[in-house]
Enzyme design. Structure first.
Site, mmCIF file in Angstrom:
data_model
loop_
_atom_site.group_PDB
_atom_site.id
_atom_site.type_symbol
_atom_site.label_atom_id
_atom_site.label_comp_id
_atom_site.label_asym_id
_atom_site.label_seq_id
_atom_site.Cartn_x
_atom_site.Cartn_y
_atom_site.Cartn_z
ATOM 1 N N CYS A 1 0.192 0.166 10.354
ATOM 2 C CA CYS A 1 -0.168 -0.869 9.381
ATOM 3 C C CYS A 1 1.033 -1.605 8.797
ATOM 4 O O CYS A 1 1.950 -0.981 8.242
ATOM 5 C CB CYS A 1 -0.996 -0.265 8.256
ATOM 6 S SG CYS A 1 -1.669 -1.497 7.116
ATOM 7 N N CYS B 1 0.261 4.800 6.933
ATOM 8 C CA CYS B 1 -0.401 4.615 8.223
ATOM 9 C C CYS B 1 0.562 3.946 9.208
ATOM 10 O O CYS B 1 1.076 2.855 8.950
ATOM 11 C CB CYS B 1 -1.658 3.766 8.053
ATOM 12 S SG CYS B 1 -2.813 4.421 6.821
ATOM 13 N N CYS C 1 -16.628 -9.506 4.914
ATOM 14 C CA CYS C 1 -15.919 -8.259 4.655
ATOM 15 C C CYS C 1 -14.653 -8.554 3.858
ATOM 16 O O CYS C 1 -13.897 -9.465 4.204
ATOM 17 C CB CYS C 1 -15.545 -7.578 5.965
ATOM 18 S SG CYS C 1 -16.941 -7.342 7.087
ATOM 19 N N CYS D 1 -19.486 -6.499 2.734
ATOM 20 C CA CYS D 1 -18.774 -5.299 3.152
ATOM 21 C C CYS D 1 -17.425 -5.272 2.445
ATOM 22 O O CYS D 1 -16.828 -6.332 2.221
ATOM 23 C CB CYS D 1 -18.575 -5.291 4.670
ATOM 24 S SG CYS D 1 -17.665 -3.847 5.304
ATOM 25 N N ARG E 1 -18.381 -3.062 17.159
ATOM 26 C CA ARG E 1 -17.616 -4.293 16.936
ATOM 27 C C ARG E 1 -16.318 -4.297 17.733
ATOM 28 O O ARG E 1 -15.493 -3.376 17.623
ATOM 29 C CB ARG E 1 -17.301 -4.474 15.453
ATOM 30 C CG ARG E 1 -16.524 -5.782 15.177
ATOM 31 C CD ARG E 1 -16.350 -6.051 13.690
ATOM 32 N NE ARG E 1 -17.646 -6.184 13.065
ATOM 33 C CZ ARG E 1 -18.087 -5.393 12.081
ATOM 34 N NH1 ARG E 1 -17.322 -4.412 11.630
ATOM 35 N NH2 ARG E 1 -19.266 -5.576 11.556
ATOM 36 N N CYS F 1 -19.588 1.671 7.729
ATOM 37 C CA CYS F 1 -18.865 0.996 8.811
ATOM 38 C C CYS F 1 -17.641 1.853 9.093
ATOM 39 O O CYS F 1 -16.774 2.008 8.229
ATOM 40 C CB CYS F 1 -18.467 -0.415 8.379
ATOM 41 S SG CYS F 1 -17.430 -1.292 9.586
ATOM 42 N N CYS G 1 0.834 -1.199 0.000
ATOM 43 C CA CYS G 1 0.000 0.000 0.000
ATOM 44 C C CYS G 1 0.874 1.258 0.000
ATOM 45 O O CYS G 1 1.885 1.331 0.705
ATOM 46 C CB CYS G 1 -0.922 -0.004 1.211
ATOM 47 S SG CYS G 1 -2.051 1.406 1.261
#
Length: 346
Positions: free
Chosen positions: A88, A85, A125, A156, A288, A216, A81
């Site tokens: 991550c 972040c 998801c 999702c 969640r 979400c 990616c």
């Protein structure tokens, strides 16, 4: 603060007493649209037993308190990616030991979804480590949505930023939810991520809602944020034009090679307070209990469920991190008298 000081009503105890009167004026109204930081902070700082009682009262008014919605999350494209972040392992900018993979084939995704359904999951998801999906991948992604939807499951996806046109196409294909977390407060955000702004995240949420998809959206606790950041994050979510339908609260998993690999562990009581505040402020949402459950004791998870968490991810893996797995979850549910939600309850 000594026990004697507490007994005489001084210091922090007196602050709590003074705040109690103000807390009683904060009505728990499911139709309310705006929260202030001051209101939310008063709730967060309530005596722990009072906070849990209030959260459980709200929870029981809106859900079966012993039913937990079970989702399954699959990484359909891992690593590489372009974002930075700090939490991550999938960022190409950090030093985590993670090999990037290509987008999965549609058939494999549908087969994995079928297994998840048979194991009791009602929502599937699918997540890809992207800044945003590319046009060349859209047909494959849409086919995944259609295939999982045909299994009778809720669908999702979490693919990074979306524009309105992409969101509409996913809606037409049968996508139910789109996940795009704000991660933390606006104030703390730039210390964790610099490659996209907090406003970028809110724009994607707006595009998703405009297309008619359910939102979400939640965040991560344990990234060096303060109490006020946790409160502000939830205020932002609750004050969206419509509060999210699903609110994942993650506990940071410090991953070697990432910016936050040496982050201090979250205080369990503070984490439970965050769950309780989310329940009170967003009474209709599924809250969640997400990443980090492998580091939580059964007792901590039980407190989270009592505080209003009513959704988890099942399975052994959560994107690239470990997850407790069906056997452990079944054992915990049995001990607590919990059960998975049925499709008819969604």
């Amino acid at each position: 603060m000594t026990l004697a000081a507490l007994a005489t009503g001084t210091g922090a105890h007196q602050d709590a007493v003074n705040g109690a009167a103000a807390i009683r004026t904060i009505a728990v109204d499911p139709s309310r649209k705006r929260w202030t930081r001051e209101e939310a902070a008063l709730l967060y700082r309530m005596p722990f037993n009072d906070l849990l009682f209030r959260a459980q009262t709200v929870h029981r008014a809106n859900f079966d308190p012993n039913a937990v919605q079970v989702s399954r999350l699959l990484s359909i494209k891992t690593g590489g990616c372009a974002e930075d972040c700090g939490y991550c392992s999938q960022s190409a900018r950090n030093g985590a030991d993670l090999k990037a993979s290509k987008l999965m084939a549609v058939e494999r995704v549908i087969n994995e979804a079928r297994k998840a359904r048979e194991a009791g999951s009602t929502r599937y998801c699918m997540g890809a480590a992207w800044r945003s999906p590319k046009e060349r991948d859209m047909d494959t992604l849409l086919s995944m949505v259609k295939g999982v939807k045909e299994l009778g499951m809720e669908t999702c996806m979490t693919l990074g930023m979306l524009n309105v046109e992409q969101a509409v196409r996913f809606k037409e294909a049968g996508l139910d939810y789109y996940n795009h977390n704000i991660d933390t407060s606006e104030n703390h955000y730039s210390s964790i991520i610099t490659t996209r702004t907090f406003a970028d995240r809110l724009d994607t949420l707006s595009n998703v809602r405009e297309a008619g998809l359910k939102v979400c959206c939640g965040g991560i606790i344990g990234m060096g944020e303060g109490e006020v950041d946790r409160v502000d994050m939830l205020v932002t979510l609750a004050n969206l034009p419509e509060a999210p339908d699903s609110v994942p609260i993650n506990m940071l998993i410090p991953i070697p090679g990432t910016q936050l690999e040496d982050a201090e562990p979250v205080n369990p009581i503070d984490f439970v307070r965050t769950i309780a505040l989310a329940r009170i402020m967003m009474p209709k949402a599924h809250v969640r209990l997400s990443a980090g459950r492998t580091e939580m004791s059964d007792e901590m998870q039980a407190l989270c469920f009592f505080a209003g968490a009513n959704s988890i991810f099942g399975g052994d893996v959560l994107l690239t991190a470990d997850n407790p797995g069906e056997d452990k979850d079944e054992a915990l549910f049995a001990r607590l008298g919990l059960r998975p939600m049925e499709f008819s309850e969604l």
